[in-house]
Design a protein around this motif. Structure first.
Motif, short mmCIF file in Angstrom:
data_model
loop_
_atom_site.label_atom_id
_atom_site.label_comp_id
_atom_site.label_asym_id
_atom_site.label_seq_id
_atom_site.Cartn_x
_atom_site.Cartn_y
_atom_site.Cartn_z
N TRP A 1 -0.21 -4.17 -18.60
CA TRP A 1 -0.05 -3.78 -17.20
C TRP A 1 -1.27 -4.16 -16.39
O TRP A 1 -2.40 -4.03 -16.84
N TYR A 2 -1.05 -4.60 -15.14
CA TYR A 2 -2.15 -4.90 -14.24
C TYR A 2 -1.69 -4.66 -12.81
O TYR A 2 -0.50 -4.75 -12.51
N PRO A 3 -2.61 -4.35 -11.88
CA PRO A 3 -2.24 -4.16 -10.47
C PRO A 3 -2.01 -5.51 -9.80
O PRO A 3 -2.58 -6.53 -10.18
N GLU A 4 -1.18 -5.47 -8.78
CA GLU A 4 -0.88 -6.67 -8.01
C GLU A 4 -0.78 -6.28 -6.54
O GLU A 4 -0.12 -5.30 -6.20
N ARG A 5 -1.45 -7.05 -5.69
CA ARG A 5 -1.40 -6.78 -4.25
C ARG A 5 -0.57 -7.85 -3.57
O ARG A 5 -0.71 -9.04 -3.83
N TRP A 6 0.32 -7.39 -2.68
CA TRP A 6 1.16 -8.30 -1.91
C TRP A 6 0.67 -8.32 -0.46
O TRP A 6 0.42 -7.26 0.13
N THR A 7 0.55 -9.51 0.11
CA THR A 7 0.24 -9.66 1.53
C THR A 7 1.53 -10.02 2.25
O THR A 7 2.16 -11.04 1.95
N LEU A 8 1.92 -9.18 3.21
CA LEU A 8 3.25 -9.28 3.81
C LEU A 8 3.23 -9.55 5.31
O LEU A 8 4.30 -9.72 5.90
N ASP A 9 2.05 -9.60 5.93
CA ASP A 9 2.00 -9.73 7.38
C ASP A 9 1.76 -11.16 7.84
O ASP A 9 1.57 -11.41 9.03
N GLY A 10 1.77 -12.12 6.91
CA GLY A 10 1.59 -13.51 7.29
C GLY A 10 2.91 -14.24 7.40
O GLY A 10 3.98 -13.65 7.30
N PRO A 11 2.85 -15.54 7.62
CA PRO A 11 4.10 -16.32 7.73
C PRO A 11 4.91 -16.34 6.44
O PRO A 11 6.12 -16.41 6.48
N GLU A 12 4.22 -16.29 5.29
CA GLU A 12 4.90 -16.25 4.00
C GLU A 12 4.23 -15.19 3.13
O GLU A 12 3.00 -15.14 3.06
#
Length: 464
Positions: A106-117
């Motif tokens: 298991w590992y953490p993952e960050r999602w960036t959602l405020d950009g074009p993709e």
């Protein structure tokens, strides 16, 4: 229960003067779960035991790996997917890829959602995480992680630093269990709730001056956690008083030493829980057994109208849970689109409903949807994060359907009158469209806001 902050200038220690992580000048590379940085992390194959050191504190414990599964059923930690209040970032625990039958890490993952993709950045450290760890994203892109080590809850901030993962240790709280609450609307604060039978402790675990800080001790057993304003001051919790009794939602004022005031009092003996709240319109989504059995209903903060329990929100043989409300509908709670998670024998899918439309639209979810995760734009577009074999980081966008078309003419909506009885007929023809019977169209009533402690969600039934 005690809290200890890790101070000083050593690597990995957090201080009040620390300006935060310095990310490299190179832009972050959008990566998915197949990142070589994850696969190449120094995690022993089939790791069963490891040693964690955070600042000056060390502890040893077993590190179970995630189960093997094909992607359609990829292992996912119980904490699921958490979004910032504005939907700009998301975070989750996920499992490193592997062949069927192979142990996962298991590992953490960050999602960036405020950009074009949208794109995901894995945040692995020198060892895998426990599957019961919790992660919460912050508005600056860092991710708070809560780890249980022996009888302590330990907190760190994770952030990408080029090809590696940086970590700032914040400190620890000595308690058996703690649940992180939804991210504060201010984007920089995270609170944790440690619930006991006689009292519950509310901690500020990120965003304080000296590590974890005790904010309030609230009599009774508390759960839930819903923000009532945009400033991150008023927090709603579901509380059962010591000795038992019904569960009632209460409001906690964080700027007045955790002062507690009643929020939901539908019927004297009913369990009244707050599931969601929209600060702009005042729309509240409530679960209560005041109608005689557990029902999903809605009300308006400060309104003198009764709580309504629409028939369309209790389709047969499924569980319905709201997870997002459309923002920006000032003083128009009836027009807010509400997203609901629907769980049945066939899996999980999406429901969309508006109070004024009285119709539950049921839609298929994208493959790999993090069930119960999503956010609305102000113009009524629902964003659903998902990950599958073809798309390691994706967001499906669904426009809220229109509520046009004829509605049944029989029946009515159950409404509580404060005693647990209903003043509607409660009848339904059980149409397949999942609609609530129509009623007379009347202009919306705008009520003067009142203090939270005096905000009734019911009124006496009108005389015949």
């Amino acid at each position: 229960m005690t809290a200890c902050a890790i101070e000083g200038g050593t690597a990995g220690a957090a201080t009040t003067a620390d300006p935060g992580p310095e990310e490299s000048g190179e832009p972050e590379e959008p990566v998915g779960a197949e990142s070589a940085g994850v696969e190449g992390a120094a995690w022993p194959e089939g790791a069963a035991e490891s040693e964690r050191a955070t600042g000056a504190e060390e502890a040893a414990g077993a590190v179970p790996a995630g189960p093997a599964a094909p992607w359609a059923g990829a292992p996912r930690a119980p904490g699921t997917f958490t979004l910032t209040a504005d939907g700009a970032y998301g975070a989750r625990l996920t499992a490193a890829p592997g062949a069927p039958g192979e142990q996962r890490a298991w590992y953490p993952e960050r999602w960036t959602l405020d950009g074009p993709e949208p794109y995901a950045v894995p945040l692995p450290l020198h060892q895998p995480e426990e599957p019961d760890a919790q992660v919460v994203p912050l508005a600056d892109g860092r991710v708070l992680i809560r780890r249980r080590v022996a009888d302590r809850q330990m907190f760190s901030l994770l952030y990408p630093t080029g090809p590696a993962t940086g970590e700032l240790a914040l400190g620890a709280v000595e308690c058996d269990g703690m649940t992180l609450l939804p991210p504060s609307p201010d984007g920089s604060s995270v609170y944790g709730l440690s619930a006991g039978d006689h009292s519950s402790l509310l901690w500020l675990v990120a965003g304080g001056a000296f590590g974890p800080e005790l904010v309030a001790e609230i009599p009774g057993h508390c759960s839930g956690g819903v923000w009532l304003d945009r400033a991150g001051r008023m927090l709603a919790l579901d509380r059962q008083l010591p000795g038992g009794g019904p569960v009632k939602a209460v409001a906690v004022d964080l700027e007045r030493n955790g002062e507690v005031t009643p929020l939901l009092q539908i019927a004297p003996s009913s369990d009244d829980r707050l599931l969601l709240a929209d600060p702009d319109s005042g729309l509240l989504l409530i679960r209560s057994d005041a109608p005689g059995h557990d029902r999903l209903g809605w009300g308006v903060l400060g309104s003198c109208l009764p709580v309504r329990f629409p028939e369309c929100l209790r389709p047969a043989d499924v569980a319905v849970t709201p997870f997002a409300v459309q923002p920006g509908q000032m003083l128009m709670p009836e027009s807010c689109a509400v997203a609901l998670r629907i769980d049945g024998a066939a899996g999980s899918w999406v429901g969309i409903w508006r109070p004024q439309g009285r119709r539950l639209h049921q839609l298929a979810a994208p493959e790999g949807w993090s069930a119960g995760a999503g956010y609305w734009s102000r113009d009524g577009v629902l964003h659903l994060p998902y990950a599958n074999a073809a798309t390691p980081c994706g967001v499906a966008r669904i426009e809220a359907p229109a509520d046009d078309g004829p509605l049944p003419e029989t029946g009515g909506t159950d409404r509580t009158d404060g005693t647990g009885s209903t003043d509607g007929t409660g009848s339904t023809d059980g149409d397949a469209g999942g609609t609530e019977p129509s009623g007379a169209v009347t202009p919306p009533v705008v009520c003067k806001p009142v203090p939270l402690g005096q905000a009734p969600l019911h009124r006496a039934a009108p005389p015949d």
